[in-house]
Every structure is written in C-alpha cells, then in structure tokens.
Design a protein around this motif. Structure first.
Motif, PDB file in Angstrom:
ATOM      1  N   VAL A  22       0.849  -1.226  -0.139  1.00 35.34           N
ATOM      2  CA  VAL A  22       0.078  -0.019  -0.008  1.00 35.34           C
ATOM      3  C   VAL A  22       0.931   1.245   0.099  1.00 35.34           C
ATOM      4  CG1 VAL A  22      -1.918   1.560   1.262  1.00 35.34           C
ATOM      5  CG2 VAL A  22      -2.026  -1.219   1.170  1.00 35.34           C
ATOM      6  N   PHE A  23       1.795   1.328   0.604  1.00 40.75           N
ATOM      7  CA  PHE A  23       2.888   2.417   0.772  1.00 40.75           C
ATOM      8  C   PHE A  23       3.436   2.401  -0.432  1.00 40.75           C
ATOM      9  CE2 PHE A  23       6.943   4.222   1.317  1.00 40.75           C
ATOM     10  CZ  PHE A  23       6.867   5.334   2.140  1.00 40.75           C
ATOM     11  N   LEU A  24       3.799   1.396  -1.158  1.00 38.38           N
ATOM     12  CA  LEU A  24       4.360   1.749  -2.782  1.00 38.38           C
ATOM     13  C   LEU A  24       3.184   2.222  -3.497  1.00 38.38           C
ATOM     14  CD1 LEU A  24       6.368   1.147  -4.869  1.00 38.38           C
ATOM     15  CD2 LEU A  24       5.757  -1.330  -4.962  1.00 38.38           C
ATOM     16  N   MET A  25       1.965   1.608  -3.394  1.00 39.42           N
ATOM     17  CA  MET A  25       0.688   2.202  -4.077  1.00 39.42           C
ATOM     18  C   MET A  25       0.601   3.682  -3.915  1.00 39.42           C
ATOM     19  SD  MET A  25      -1.617   1.061  -6.092  1.00 39.42           S
ATOM     20  CE  MET A  25      -3.368   1.145  -6.344  1.00 39.42           C
ATOM     21  N   VAL A  26       0.955   4.232  -2.867  1.00 40.55           N
ATOM     22  CA  VAL A  26       0.722   5.538  -2.690  1.00 40.55           C
ATOM     23  C   VAL A  26       1.760   6.465  -3.440  1.00 40.55           C
ATOM     24  CG1 VAL A  26       0.886   7.313  -0.947  1.00 40.55           C
ATOM     25  CG2 VAL A  26      -0.392   5.334  -0.413  1.00 40.55           C
ATOM     26  N   VAL A  27       2.965   5.879  -3.404  1.00 42.24           N
ATOM     27  CA  VAL A  27       4.082   6.493  -4.130  1.00 42.24           C
ATOM     28  C   VAL A  27       3.686   6.315  -5.472  1.00 42.24           C
ATOM     29  CG1 VAL A  27       6.383   6.529  -4.769  1.00 42.24           C
ATOM     30  CG2 VAL A  27       5.607   6.122  -2.597  1.00 42.24           C
ATOM     31  N   VAL A  28       3.388   5.211  -6.248  1.00 39.03           N
ATOM     32  CA  VAL A  28       3.078   5.156  -7.604  1.00 39.03           C
ATOM     33  C   VAL A  28       1.843   5.992  -7.880  1.00 39.03           C
ATOM     34  CG1 VAL A  28       2.360   3.608  -9.241  1.00 39.03           C
ATOM     35  CG2 VAL A  28       3.942   2.627  -7.728  1.00 39.03           C
ATOM     36  N   GLY A  29       0.871   6.019  -7.031  1.00 32.51           N
ATOM     37  CA  GLY A  29      -0.261   6.881  -7.469  1.00 32.51           C
ATOM     38  C   GLY A  29      -0.025   8.436  -7.514  1.00 32.51           C
ATOM     39  N   GLY A  30       1.180   8.839  -6.475  1.00 32.54           N
ATOM     40  CA  GLY A  30       1.536  10.261  -6.644  1.00 32.54           C
ATOM     41  C   GLY A  30       2.343  10.282  -7.941  1.00 32.54           C
ATOM     42  N   ALA A  31       2.953   9.377  -8.475  1.00 31.61           N
ATOM     43  CA  ALA A  31       3.653   9.719  -9.782  1.00 31.61           C
ATOM     44  C   ALA A  31       2.736   9.668 -10.795  1.00 31.61           C
ATOM     45  CB  ALA A  31       4.598   8.416  -9.741  1.00 31.61           C
ATOM     46  N   THR A  32       1.773   8.861 -10.792  1.00 37.18           N
ATOM     47  CA  THR A  32       0.702   8.915 -11.569  1.00 37.18           C
ATOM     48  C   THR A  32      -0.065  10.245 -11.929  1.00 37.18           C
ATOM     49  OG1 THR A  32       0.245   6.402 -11.336  1.00 37.18           O
ATOM     50  CG2 THR A  32      -1.602   7.696 -12.412  1.00 37.18           C
ATOM     51  N   ARG A  33      -0.083  10.775 -10.851  1.00 35.88           N
ATOM     52  CA  ARG A  33      -0.702  12.078 -10.830  1.00 35.88           C
ATOM     53  C   ARG A  33      -0.020  13.224 -11.203  1.00 35.88           C
ATOM     54  NH1 ARG A  33      -0.383  15.919  -6.987  1.00 35.88           N
ATOM     55  NH2 ARG A  33       0.711  14.365  -5.488  1.00 35.88           N
ATOM     56  N   LEU A  34       1.458  13.254 -10.874  1.00 37.72           N
ATOM     57  CA  LEU A  34       2.215  14.229 -11.203  1.00 37.72           C
ATOM     58  C   LEU A  34       2.624  14.234 -12.542  1.00 37.72           C
ATOM     59  CD1 LEU A  34       4.341  14.411  -7.838  1.00 37.72           C
ATOM     60  CD2 LEU A  34       2.893  16.157  -8.774  1.00 37.72           C
ATOM     61  N   LEU A 315       8.998  16.296  -9.370  1.00 36.50           N
ATOM     62  CA  LEU A 315       8.605  15.134  -9.206  1.00 36.50           C
ATOM     63  C   LEU A 315       9.026  14.404  -7.932  1.00 36.50           C
ATOM     64  CD1 LEU A 315       6.636  12.692 -10.071  1.00 36.50           C
ATOM     65  CD2 LEU A 315       8.772  12.058 -11.664  1.00 36.50           C
ATOM     66  N   TRP A 316      10.352  14.534  -7.633  1.00 33.55           N
ATOM     67  CA  TRP A 316      11.073  13.825  -6.648  1.00 33.55           C
ATOM     68  C   TRP A 316      10.597  14.313  -5.333  1.00 33.55           C
ATOM     69  CZ3 TRP A 316      13.489  16.496  -2.893  1.00 33.55           C
ATOM     70  CH2 TRP A 316      14.421  17.512  -3.251  1.00 33.55           C
ATOM     71  N   ALA A 317      10.335  15.637  -5.268  1.00 24.58           N
ATOM     72  CA  ALA A 317      10.260  16.209  -4.057  1.00 24.58           C
ATOM     73  C   ALA A 317       8.688  15.806  -3.689  1.00 24.58           C
ATOM     74  CB  ALA A 317      10.179  17.773  -3.951  1.00 24.58           C
ATOM     75  N   GLY A 318       7.684  16.059  -4.708  1.00 23.25           N
ATOM     76  CA  GLY A 318       6.189  15.712  -4.316  1.00 23.25           C
ATOM     77  C   GLY A 318       6.246  14.121  -3.943  1.00 23.25           C
ATOM     78  N   LEU A 319       6.892  13.249  -4.412  1.00 25.55           N
ATOM     79  CA  LEU A 319       6.710  11.896  -4.058  1.00 25.55           C
ATOM     80  C   LEU A 319       7.282  11.705  -2.886  1.00 25.55           C
ATOM     81  CD1 LEU A 319       7.479   9.945  -7.435  1.00 25.55           C
ATOM     82  CD2 LEU A 319       5.421  10.652  -6.436  1.00 25.55           C
ATOM     83  N   ALA A 320       8.367  12.259  -2.497  1.00 28.24           N
ATOM     84  CA  ALA A 320       9.125  12.181  -1.104  1.00 28.24           C
ATOM     85  C   ALA A 320       8.050  12.764  -0.143  1.00 28.24           C
ATOM     86  CB  ALA A 320      10.552  12.852  -1.040  1.00 28.24           C
TER      87      ALA A 320
END
Length: 347
Positions: A22-34, A315-320
């Motif tokens: 789920v944690f990975l999913m949140v990061v991937v979801g953030g990348a999908t959005r950004l 992108l890196w900052a938003g995901l972090a």
C-alpha cells in the motif's frame, strides 16, 4: 494478547507485506498524478482491464478513446502515440498494483479464515478491512470518472482527497492490526492514549488537506515561505474570493494551500509538545522514544513540504513528501496501538 501475538508470525508478515504494498501504491499513485497519467485509461474493467494493448490496432483503439476525452481535447491535443503510451503505462501500472494488493490480501484472509488462525472477532475485523480495500478501488474509479466529464482536464479535488484518505484508512488498519499482533520486547510505562489519538487525527487531517492541495494543484502557486502572497495571513478577499462560501475550501487554491500550511503548523507544534510532555513524565519509556521518532519525522516532513513548495513541486520532492506523510501515519498508528494497549493493560 501476548500469547496470540507470539503464535502468528506468519500473519504479521502477511500484514506487513500488505502495508508495504500500500505504501508503494501511494508513491506510484503520486507519480501517476504528477505525470498527468491518471486519465489515460478511460474505462474501468476490473478483470479484462488487467491486459494492456498487445497489438498496434489495440494501441490505436486505446489512443482513440483517450482522444475523445476532455483532457486530450483541451490540454493534450496533438499528443503523439508515444507520449500517450508513457502516461498509459503509469496508469496501467497503478491499477495492476491495486489488483495485486487485492489478491494478496484476499489470499491471506482466506488462509487465516479457512485454517481458523484467529478468533471470530479478529476475522470480522479483517473482513471489514477487505471491504474497505474494495471500496477504495471503487472510489478510485469514481475519482477517474470525475475527470472524464465535459470540460474537465483533471479529477475533482474532493474525490482525489477521498481516494487518498481511504487509502490512508486501509493502510492504518493494516499497520494497527500488524502492530497489535507483534509482541512487545519489554513492558513500558503507559503514555497518554488521548494524546496519541489526537496526534493520529491531526495526521489524517493534514493528509486530507494535502490531498486537496494535490487535487487543485495549489502547490504550483504562492511558492514562497513563510509569507504567502506577501503576508503571513493573506487577506480575506483572496482566501474567500469564490461563491458560494464553502467552495473556497476545496476549489480556491489560496485557501486550500493556506489550510495545509496551518495544518502543518498545528501538527508540528503538537508533535513537539507531546515529546516534551512524555520526556518530562517518563523519559525512558517506549512512548517517549516513539514520540521522539515522530517529532523528528514531522520536522523532516515540514522541511520537505517547504522545499517542495519553494521548488514548485518537482516530481522527486512531491513523491518524497507524499511517502513521508504515510511514514508519519504509520508511526502515529503504531503509537496509538501501543499506547492504547498499555493503557488497557494498566487498567
């Protein structure tokens, strides 16, 4: 509880694996959005949608569906097939990871249920968590569908926030259950359950406010700190410029960002106050040690939030920033679970 916890290492590993996914999913979801990829797949096919386009004709059909969407016509008109494939794979990967999480949770639940590894009450809780996961998938499609309406080029901020919040609820439930099944290494002095719950509530509120910022793209405006539009508190004419009044809280980028800033200040101050209180009451307790970790993580998250704003959301900052928010959430959940258990034992 300790005897139960000691006998179920396999269940703990399963739950922690789900939490990690789920944690990975949140990061991937953030990348999908950004990366602007979330609306590239315009249909919801829970079963057949698992297969990507496998031929030139299939890719042409998928691209044609996207070309009929408002986002393409208003924002991405003229996009090449290669550019479409880039955003398509992000969204496809996001959806496949969601399917995988569902299968992993279902498989683990069936093993636990069929072998009767937990009492009925705990099985019912796991079943409810499964329903929450399924609901989260449905909310994800409702969110995407909101961005496919005429005139829309992105999903509705409220529905994105709902999607993120329900992800947080499921993540928190998994972390809480896994923590509850994990034996304590040593007894600890009970902390304040009320204080731990308030910290968790503030964390959830701040994540939700961050969802509104992400959904409205408020992080791409007012990129200064500590001042915002030249003032610590912007004028009311800016914060409440829209009518009706309530729409400012979800659609006015100025108020949305200002509320997220306020939430960060409140959470930061409370994390430090809790640390001071526990260090004063029981400096060697596990509760005080957890409060130290939480205060450090909240401080790092605040600094990262400021950097993300000043750098205009790379992108890196938003995901972090999004990833660290869920790490703080995990620690807050563990803090509540441990503190609550110790308070109950003391009673």
């Amino acid at each position: 509880m300790s005897a139960l916890a000691a006998n179920h290492a396999g269940i703990r590993r399963w739950l922690w694996a789900v939490a990690g996914l789920v944690f990975l999913m949140v990061v991937v979801g953030g990348a999908t959005r950004l990366t602007g990829s979330g609306l590239s797949i315009t249909e919801w096919k829970p079963i057949t949608g698992a297969l990507p386009p496998l031929s030139t004709q299939a890719w042409a059909e998928e691209f044609a569906k996207y070309q009929a969407s408002p986002q393409y016509q208003i924002l991405n008109n003229g996009m090449s097939l290669g550019e479409f494939q880039f955003i398509y794979w992000w969204e496809w990967g996001h959806r496949q990871l969601g399917r995988f999480i569902g299968l992993v949770f279902l498989a683990g639940f069936l093993v636990v249920a069929l072998r009767r590894l937990l009492p009925g009450r705990q099985l019912a809780i796991l079943f409810g968590m499964g329903l929450l996961l399924g609901l989260q998938g449905a909310i994800g499609w409702i969110m995407v569908a909101s961005g496919l309406q005429p005139g829309m080029v992105a999903v509705a901020p409220v529905k994105l926030t709902l999607h993120l919040t329900f992800a947080g609820l499921f993540f928190a439930s998994v972390v809480a259950f896994a923590t509850w099944l994990t034996p304590l290494r040593r007894p600890e002095t009970a902390g304040s359950a009320a204080m731990a719950w308030l910290l968790l509530l503030l964390t959830f509120v701040q994540i939700a406010l961050g969802g509104l910022v992400a959904g409205s793209k408020a992080g791409f405006t007012f990129n200064t700190w500590p001042l915002m539009d030249g003032a610590v508190v912007p004028p009311g004419s800016l914060l409440f410029a829209q009518q009706p009044f309530w729409e400012n809280f979800v659609d006015n980028v100025a108020l949305v960002q200002f509320n997220h800033r306020l939430g960060a200040y409140v959470l930061f101050a409370f994390a430090l106050w809790q640390l001071w209180w526990l260090k004063r009451k029981a400096p060697q307790s596990s509760a005080a040690k957890r409060a130290t970790v939480i205060a450090g993580m909240v401080t790092a998250q605040a600094a990262l939030g400021v950097a993300t704003l000043l750098l205009v959301v790379p992108l890196w900052a938003g995901l972090a920033h999004q990833a660290l928010a869920f790490a703080v959430l995990a620690m807050a959940v563990e803090h509540v679970t441990r503190t609550g258990a110790q308070t109950a034992d003391a009673a």
